[in-house]
Write a protein that holds these residues in place. Structure first.
Motif, PDB file in Angstrom:
ATOM      1  N   MET A 275     -22.885 -11.229  -0.696  1.00 12.52           N
ATOM      2  CA  MET A 275     -21.450 -11.038  -0.487  1.00 12.52           C
ATOM      3  C   MET A 275     -21.044  -9.588  -0.718  1.00 12.52           C
ATOM      4  SD  MET A 275     -19.512 -13.757   0.231  1.00 12.52           S
ATOM      5  CE  MET A 275     -19.542 -15.548   0.165  1.00 12.52           C
ATOM      6  N   ALA A 276     -21.497  -9.033  -1.834  1.00  7.11           N
ATOM      7  CA  ALA A 276     -21.082  -7.683  -2.203  1.00  7.11           C
ATOM      8  C   ALA A 276     -21.591  -6.642  -1.211  1.00  7.11           C
ATOM      9  CB  ALA A 276     -21.575  -7.357  -3.607  1.00  7.11           C
ATOM     10  N   GLY A 317     -15.051 -18.519   8.605  1.00  8.38           N
ATOM     11  CA  GLY A 317     -16.436 -18.238   8.272  1.00  8.38           C
ATOM     12  C   GLY A 317     -16.771 -16.774   8.121  1.00  8.38           C
ATOM     13  N   ASP A 318     -15.856 -15.874   8.496  1.00 14.21           N
ATOM     14  CA  ASP A 318     -16.101 -14.444   8.316  1.00 14.21           C
ATOM     15  C   ASP A 318     -15.924 -14.058   6.852  1.00 14.21           C
ATOM     16  OD1 ASP A 318     -16.714 -13.831  10.937  1.00 14.21           O
ATOM     17  OD2 ASP A 318     -14.654 -13.332  11.482  1.00 14.21           O
ATOM     18  N   VAL A 319     -16.626 -13.000   6.441  1.00 13.09           N
ATOM     19  CA  VAL A 319     -16.445 -12.452   5.108  1.00 13.09           C
ATOM     20  C   VAL A 319     -15.249 -11.515   5.118  1.00 13.09           C
ATOM     21  CG1 VAL A 319     -17.456 -11.070   3.256  1.00 13.09           C
ATOM     22  CG2 VAL A 319     -18.893 -12.636   4.571  1.00 13.09           C
ATOM     23  N   ILE A 320     -14.302 -11.747   4.220  1.00 15.63           N
ATOM     24  CA  ILE A 320     -13.123 -10.894   4.121  1.00 15.63           C
ATOM     25  C   ILE A 320     -12.959 -10.417   2.681  1.00 15.63           C
ATOM     26  CG2 ILE A 320     -11.958 -12.013   6.059  1.00 15.63           C
ATOM     27  CD1 ILE A 320     -10.211 -13.492   4.014  1.00 15.63           C
ATOM     28  N   ALA A 321     -12.220  -9.318   2.520  1.00 17.37           N
ATOM     29  CA  ALA A 321     -11.968  -8.743   1.207  1.00 17.37           C
ATOM     30  C   ALA A 321     -10.658  -9.288   0.643  1.00 17.37           C
ATOM     31  CB  ALA A 321     -11.910  -7.223   1.302  1.00 17.37           C
ATOM     32  N   ILE A 322     -10.615  -9.390  -0.678  1.00 14.18           N
ATOM     33  CA  ILE A 322      -9.402  -9.803  -1.388  1.00 14.18           C
ATOM     34  C   ILE A 322      -8.956  -8.634  -2.253  1.00 14.18           C
ATOM     35  CG2 ILE A 322      -8.374 -11.473  -2.970  1.00 14.18           C
ATOM     36  CD1 ILE A 322     -10.697 -13.374  -2.265  1.00 14.18           C
ATOM     37  N   ILE A 328      -6.799  -2.465  -4.896  1.00 15.94           N
ATOM     38  CA  ILE A 328      -8.138  -2.578  -5.485  1.00 15.94           C
ATOM     39  C   ILE A 328      -8.799  -3.857  -4.997  1.00 15.94           C
ATOM     40  CG2 ILE A 328      -9.424  -2.843  -7.648  1.00 15.94           C
ATOM     41  CD1 ILE A 328      -7.223  -1.221  -9.015  1.00 15.94           C
ATOM     42  N   GLU A 329     -10.032  -3.741  -4.502  1.00 19.69           N
ATOM     43  CA  GLU A 329     -10.758  -4.917  -4.012  1.00 19.69           C
ATOM     44  C   GLU A 329     -11.256  -5.738  -5.188  1.00 19.69           C
ATOM     45  OE1 GLU A 329     -14.408  -6.208  -0.986  1.00 19.69           O
ATOM     46  OE2 GLU A 329     -13.968  -4.067  -1.330  1.00 19.69           O
ATOM     47  N   LEU A 330     -10.754  -6.940  -5.286  1.00 18.77           N
ATOM     48  CA  LEU A 330     -11.102  -7.824  -6.391  1.00 18.77           C
ATOM     49  C   LEU A 330     -12.317  -8.688  -6.097  1.00 18.77           C
ATOM     50  CD1 LEU A 330      -7.520  -9.151  -7.241  1.00 18.77           C
ATOM     51  CD2 LEU A 330      -8.693  -7.162  -8.219  1.00 18.77           C
ATOM     52  N   ALA A 331     -12.430  -9.133  -4.840  1.00 19.10           N
ATOM     53  CA  ALA A 331     -13.458 -10.113  -4.507  1.00 19.10           C
ATOM     54  C   ALA A 331     -13.694 -10.118  -3.003  1.00 19.10           C
ATOM     55  CB  ALA A 331     -13.024 -11.504  -4.979  1.00 19.10           C
ATOM     56  N   ARG A 332     -14.734 -10.845  -2.608  1.00 16.15           N
ATOM     57  CA  ARG A 332     -15.017 -11.104  -1.194  1.00 16.15           C
ATOM     58  C   ARG A 332     -15.345 -12.572  -1.041  1.00 16.15           C
ATOM     59  NH1 ARG A 332     -18.695  -5.870   0.821  1.00 16.15           N
ATOM     60  NH2 ARG A 332     -17.084  -4.317   0.354  1.00 16.15           N
ATOM     61  N   VAL A 372     -17.069 -14.302  -4.321  1.00 17.92           N
ATOM     62  CA  VAL A 372     -17.760 -13.547  -5.365  1.00 17.92           C
ATOM     63  C   VAL A 372     -16.837 -12.442  -5.855  1.00 17.92           C
ATOM     64  CG1 VAL A 372     -18.885 -12.048  -3.663  1.00 17.92           C
ATOM     65  CG2 VAL A 372     -19.802 -12.210  -5.971  1.00 17.92           C
ATOM     66  N   LEU A 373     -16.704 -12.344  -7.181  1.00 18.55           N
ATOM     67  CA  LEU A 373     -15.842 -11.334  -7.782  1.00 18.55           C
ATOM     68  C   LEU A 373     -16.532  -9.978  -7.801  1.00 18.55           C
ATOM     69  CD1 LEU A 373     -14.419 -13.284 -10.865  1.00 18.55           C
ATOM     70  CD2 LEU A 373     -13.274 -12.821  -8.690  1.00 18.55           C
ATOM     71  N   LEU A 374     -15.758  -8.929  -7.499  1.00 18.70           N
ATOM     72  CA  LEU A 374     -16.243  -7.558  -7.591  1.00 18.70           C
ATOM     73  C   LEU A 374     -15.646  -6.832  -8.786  1.00 18.70           C
ATOM     74  CD1 LEU A 374     -16.039  -6.526  -3.834  1.00 18.70           C
ATOM     75  CD2 LEU A 374     -17.943  -7.543  -5.058  1.00 18.70           C
ATOM     76  N   GLN A 375     -14.559  -7.394  -9.336  1.00 19.62           N
ATOM     77  CA  GLN A 375     -13.914  -6.868 -10.530  1.00 19.62           C
ATOM     78  C   GLN A 375     -13.927  -7.943 -11.599  1.00 19.62           C
ATOM     79  OE1 GLN A 375     -12.905  -3.690 -10.678  1.00 19.62           O
ATOM     80  NE2 GLN A 375     -13.255  -3.278  -8.501  1.00 19.62           N
ATOM     81  N   THR A 376     -13.820  -7.543 -12.841  1.00 18.94           N
ATOM     82  CA  THR A 376     -13.818  -8.517 -13.941  1.00 18.94           C
ATOM     83  C   THR A 376     -12.516  -8.558 -14.710  1.00 18.94           C
ATOM     84  OG1 THR A 376     -14.797  -6.874 -15.423  1.00 18.94           O
ATOM     85  CG2 THR A 376     -16.308  -8.326 -14.240  1.00 18.94           C
TER      86      THR A 376
END
Length: 381
Positions: A275-276, A317-322, A328-332, A372-376
């Motif tokens: 994901m990342a 079904g596409d991967v998108i950013a949150i 700030i990108e939090l997750a995908r 999946v989270l990219l930030q905590t």
């Protein structure tokens, strides 16, 4: 899970059973053997282990019912055999599981179902829903209508694809051999069993050269390649003799049986990395502070009500950013709805989905299992 015993501690497994086992070397569906595997899977279910079966044998059973002694080469004949054999195969599994108080479901898939982004999500949602209702899915390729899979496909590959699809902990391939040997044991009496190896090791493919039985399409090489594919999602593979007494229960207890091909990267790390590292983001959504806190708190899906902005032209079904409101990108994650639909749904409650777009794929815009989270933690205001 223990690196030495891939099934020890596993919570979800895929069990692939080969044609020669299911059909007792072509003599017809082996109801006694199937009942025993079902008994073992029922015992695992009592211990909280979810299982799916990928079963070969439809064409072999159809050949037996039609009185054919050799596997035909014509696609239409293979499809006819699959259509006839699938009836008996499904009946035996259903009868065996019902006798144990277990519900079953027949799921016919093709590789196309797992490569198309929307059909991939649909297949995943269906299988996970069945597992949530304690139903044991019995999966096979849809040989009756698809040409490619009959000519070139094999259920070892399908087993690996299903393993990745549902994020199983382990793929178990039951075969008519004791496992993977460093040479063909049918030709070399000094061949030694490989008990542990790393999936994807090029040396394994060399050891596994050679075709399988006349009943199926896969030999040991397809099993080694399937293990490599399953390892891509962090799942290890065990190749074992299917008629070993209580083989599945003993494997789940940590007993070393057959050949264990270990994934180099753990399951969660493999999914996060995929994901990342997904560079082809199709779009993004901006969420409010409440949704951001819920996501970063862990274990939450992204609901439409928390979305404030939708950008891009993505499909289901596409991967998108949150992103949060500060950019700030939090997750995908994998989108359950296309961009045009997401724009209609943003800021609205899940119970409004059907009224807004006419159907409900999922109550979430992105399910927590596909995120999946990219930030905590939240950024400072």
């Amino acid at each position: 899970m223990s690196p030495s015993f891939p099934l020890l501690g596993a919570r979800r497994i895929v069990v692939k059973i080969g044609s020669s086992l299911v059909t007792d070397e072509g003599r017809g569906v082996d109801a006694v053997a199937i009942a025993d595997w079902c008994r073992q899977l029922s015992a695992l279910a009592e211990d909280g282990i979810e299982a799916l079966i990928v079963s070969s044998g439809a064409i072999a059973e159809g050949m037996k019912r039609l009185g054919w002694r050799t596997r035909p080469k014509e696609v239409h004949a293979l499809q006819a055999a699959a259509a006839v054999g699938q009836m008996g195969l499904a009946q035996i599994y259903e009868t065996s599981l019902r006798a144990l108080g277990r519900a079953s479901a027949q799921v016919l898939l093709t590789h196309a179902d797992l490569s198309d982004r929307e059909r991939y999500l649909n297949a995943r949602s269906t299988l996970l829903t069945l597992l949530a209702h304690r139903v044991l899915p019995v999966i096979n390729e849809n040989d009756t209508v698809v040409n490619d899979e009959i000519k070139f496909g094999d259920n070892d590959t399908l087993g690996a694809l299903v393993t990745n699809l549902i994020e199983a902990d382990c793929l178990v391939i039951l075969t008519d051999q004791r496992g993977l040997y460093n040479a063909d044991p049918r030709k070399n009496p000094t061949a030694e069993l490989i008990t542990h190896a790393q999936a994807g090791d090029p040396e394994l493919a060399r050891m596994a050269g050679g075709a399988g039985s006349s009943l199926g399409r896969g030999g040991m090489l397809t099993k080694v390649l399937a293990a490599e594919r399953a390892a891509g999602s962090g799942a290890s593979t065990v190749i074992a003799y299917g008629r070993e007494p209580n083989v599945l229960v003993r494997l789940a207890r940590g007993e070393a049986i057959g050949s264990a091909l270990h994934a180099a990267v753990p399951k969660l790390a493999a999914r996060k990395r995929w994901m990342a590292d997904h560079l082809q983001l199709k779009g993004r959504v901006v969420v409010d502070a409440g949704a951001a806190r819920a996501l970063l708190g862990g274990g939450c899906s992204l609901l439409p009500v928390g979305v404030r902005e939708v950008a891009g032209d993505f499909h289901r079904g596409d991967v998108i950013a949150i992103l949060d409101t500060a950019g700030i990108e939090l997750a995908r994650g994998l989108a359950n709805y296309a961009a045009a639909e997401a724009r209609l749904l943003m800021g609205r409650a899940s119970q409004d989905i059907e009224g807004l777009i006419g159907y409900v794929a999922e109550p979430e815009l992105i399910h927590r299992d596909n995120l999946v989270l990219l930030q905590t933690e939240m950024a400072a205001p």
